[in-house]
Design a protein around this motif. Structure first.
Motif, PDB file in Angstrom:
ATOM      1  N   GLY A 200      80.786  75.052 -41.186  1.00  0.00           N
ATOM      2  CA  GLY A 200      80.127  75.698 -42.309  1.00  0.00           C
ATOM      3  C   GLY A 200      78.786  76.332 -41.933  1.00  0.00           C
TER       4      GLY A 200
ATOM      5  N   LEU B 280      76.577  76.656 -49.455  1.00  0.00           N
ATOM      6  CA  LEU B 280      77.026  75.777 -48.376  1.00  0.00           C
ATOM      7  C   LEU B 280      75.842  75.244 -47.586  1.00  0.00           C
ATOM      8  CD1 LEU B 280      79.804  77.155 -49.010  1.00  0.00           C
ATOM      9  CD2 LEU B 280      80.250  77.038 -46.560  1.00  0.00           C
TER      10      LEU B 280
ATOM     11  N   THR C 190      80.103  69.979 -47.879  1.00  0.00           N
ATOM     12  CA  THR C 190      79.064  70.479 -48.772  1.00  0.00           C
ATOM     13  C   THR C 190      79.326  70.018 -50.194  1.00  0.00           C
ATOM     14  OG1 THR C 190      78.579  72.476 -47.486  1.00  0.00           O
ATOM     15  CG2 THR C 190      78.045  72.533 -49.827  1.00  0.00           C
TER      16      THR C 190
END
Length: 605
Positions: free
Chosen positions: A531, A550, A556
């Motif tokens: 991410g 994120l 997340t």
């Protein structure tokens, strides 16, 4: 109803009307079903003693009625779907392996649900592969006890239970054998008067091929290649583990009152599944396939879909061989009749597609003539389709380009990519001599039946669909929506076996079918790989939405969202990129955690 459906489905009904159940409730036996994974027809000592040592399975076979013309589906999840439901796998919502293609429709009835209603204790251990989220798990489908094995950890296994995760040390097959043996010992002391049905689904010999070193060394000393020695050692280890379970059955005093059913889920595979080891080629494959049947796992030829079925019931089923045509869909009605019930569906349930084999087992009765419809789990579109190319609509699937087969009497017709082949299976089991030009009328009739059947299933609305994910089933546990099972894709997002990839532009996204069981507030966790901090994603279900940023890494917490009860569509859409232009490498799952619930285990089976 097409002529083919009449042959396949009406025949069993007339057969059922011709006799009363051959078992009565007072003598209902226990049931032990043992399913192996990728064990081919010749992967036994009794068929191939030059390569294998399988003393326990050889002994079981000598004590059993062997159905030597027993058919399964060409890969694992489809065979499991047919076993659980007694129906053709495409009818059940299963149409492939992974990628959301292996979820058994929530309205299907399993044999475990029926047996549980009839007073049986039910348990499952091993490879499940029929859906991996709430509503689809063994304890949701009629099994009182269940432990699912992580795929494919042959050492230091991980098992998933209703209560959470269990880790084991050592060889996973031995752990499975011990879990099954413990269950048998417990049932022998239960004192509740209930017969049991235990479904044991082994991981072996599915790749990657690994076996205890002492077993592999023995076969290496015989001059076998590394991959063949590893595989043969794995088969011997599997045999020993099944032997442990059978010995526990004997020691518990339950063997005489227990029907044992053993078979494999599909034909053999040549791939080792290991980067450090070659696949089977040339001599290795010749040694593994002395019957010289055509094909392997994943094909509709004989070696992909034909395996032996052993049925043992001491003092009741006479050992020997039955050459009658049988299929995995026959197991469900057989179990019902063993339980003292008529071997057919309950009112309101989807129809069963097989015959009970119990009259054959007990009395040598003849099954009525029928056709067997065999379909590949790799749906094709004109021009070809990779297994994990997204299928936006079942209407794209033309019967003429599918891999299909029809077994009828001693004839078998195969359609592959528009090519038609006709074989005399009894005299040409290796499927070498194509008779389609010699018997054009037979070829045309059987081909038409195949296409009619495929198109009927395709157009039923039950096949080639994305699964429905249930949210809020258990107030104490999180719910997962797995990214690899979308109902729709937006922009450049790409479909895959365990995740979606290609997220690169604003507007990229995907949608899922969901059913919110319990309305309320949910925290939303995004599970990704790689991410990028700052990328912004919007989650929307019905009239509710949530936009969150994120964080760096693989997990997340986007925020909270209120979900109303009922069916709907969940969408996940990229609203903006991170500062460096990235998003994440892949999206794995969207987790919903209700108030008071704990974060769930990310199931990987």
């Amino acid at each position: 109803m097409t002529p083919f459906y009449r042959a396949l489905f009406v025949g069993p009904i007339l057969f059922l009307l011709s006799y009363a159940p051959v078992c009565v409730a007072k003598e209902r036996p226990n049931i032990l079903i043992v399913l192996t994974d990728d064990q081919g027809r010749d992967d036994f000592g009794y068929r191939n003693p030059y390569v294998y040592e399988t003393p326990y399975l050889d002994r079981l076979r000598s004590q059993s009625l062997e159905f030597s013309r027993f058919y399964v589906n060409q890969t694992c999840a489809p065979t499991r779907a047919s076993l659980l439901t007694g129906r053709h796998f495409l009818e059940t919502g299963v149409w492939g392996v992974h990628g959301g293609q292996d979820y058994l429709n929530l309205d299907e009835t399993t044999f475990a649900e029926r047996l549980l209603e009839l007073g049986y204790a039910t348990a499952f251990y091993g490879k499940w592969h029929s859906g991996k989220t709430d509503g689809y798990l063994p304890w949701d489908r009629g099994f009182e006890e269940g432990e699912l094995a992580h795929l494919y950890r042959h050492e230091n296994g991980i098992f998933y239970t209703r209560e959470g995760e269990v880790r084991t040390k050592g060889w996973t097959g031995r752990s499975l054998a011990e879990k099954a043996s413990q269950y048998l010992r417990a049932r022998s002391k239960a004192g509740d008067g209930r017969p049991f049905c235990l479904y044991l689904s082994m991981l072996a010999p599915h790749g990657p091929w690994y076996a205890p070193e002492e077993r592999v060394t023995k076969y290496r000393k015989r001059g076998y290649s590394k991959s063949l020695a590893e595989f043969a050692g794995m088969i011997e280890e599997l045999d020993g583990n099944i032997g442990r379970v059978l010995e526990a059955l004997d020691e518990s005093g339950l063997a005489d009152d227990t029907v044992v059913l053993f078979f494999s889920d599909n034909g053999p595979i040549m791939n080792s599944g290991r980067k450090d080891m070659a696949d089977h080629v040339g001599k290795d494959w010749e040694l593994r396939n002395p019957s010289q049947l055509r094909g392997n796992k994943g094909t509709v030829y004989e070696n992909g879909v034909r395996v032996p079925l052993f049925a043992r019931w001491p003092g009741r089923i006479r050992a020997g061989e039955s050459t009658q045509l049988s299929h995995v869909v026959d197991i469900f009605p057989t179990l019902l009749e063993l339980a003292g019930e008529r071997p057919d569906a309950r009112k309101g349930d989807a129809p069963l597609r097989g015959h009970s084999l119990l009259p054959v087992m007990l009395h040598g009765a003849e099954l009525p003539p029928r056709s067997l419809f065999i379909a590949s789990d790799h749906a094709q579109v004109p021009g070809g389709r990779h297994r994990y190319d997204f299928l936006s609509s079942a209407k794209l699937l033309e019967g003429e380009v599918q891999d299909l087969a029809l077994r009828e009497g001693n004839r078998k017709l195969v359609r592959r990519g528009g090519r038609i082949e006709l074989f005399d299976i009894e005299n040409d089991p290796s499927e070498l001599r194509d008779l389609s030009k010699v018997e054009p009328e037979v070829s045309e009739r059987m081909s038409r039946q195949l296409l009619d059947t495929f198109e009927s299933i395709r157009d039923s609305g039950r096949a080639f669909q994305a699964p429905v994910f249930r949210i809020g089933v258990d107030e104490d546990r999180a719910s997962f929506v797995f990214a690899c099972a979308p109902s729709e894709l937006y922009g450049s997002v790409k479909y895959g076996s365990h995740a979606t990839t290609g997220w690169a532009r604003v507007g990229d996204g995907q949608a899922h079918r969901v059913d919110v069981v319990q309305e309320g507030w949910f925290s939303v966790i995004l599970h990704v790989a790689g991410g990028k901090k700052g990328a912004r994603v919007k989650i929307e279900v019905g009239k509710s939405s949530l936009v969150g940023d994120l964080t760096e890494g693989n997990r997340t917490k986007l925020g909270r969202i209120y979900l109303a009860k009922g069916d709907g569509v969940l969408s996940c859409v990229l609203k903006s990129l991170s500062a460096d232009g990235g998003v994440f490498e892949s999206l794995k799952a969207i987790e919903f955690i209700g108030d008071g619930a704990t974060q769930g285990a990310f199931y990987s089976f």
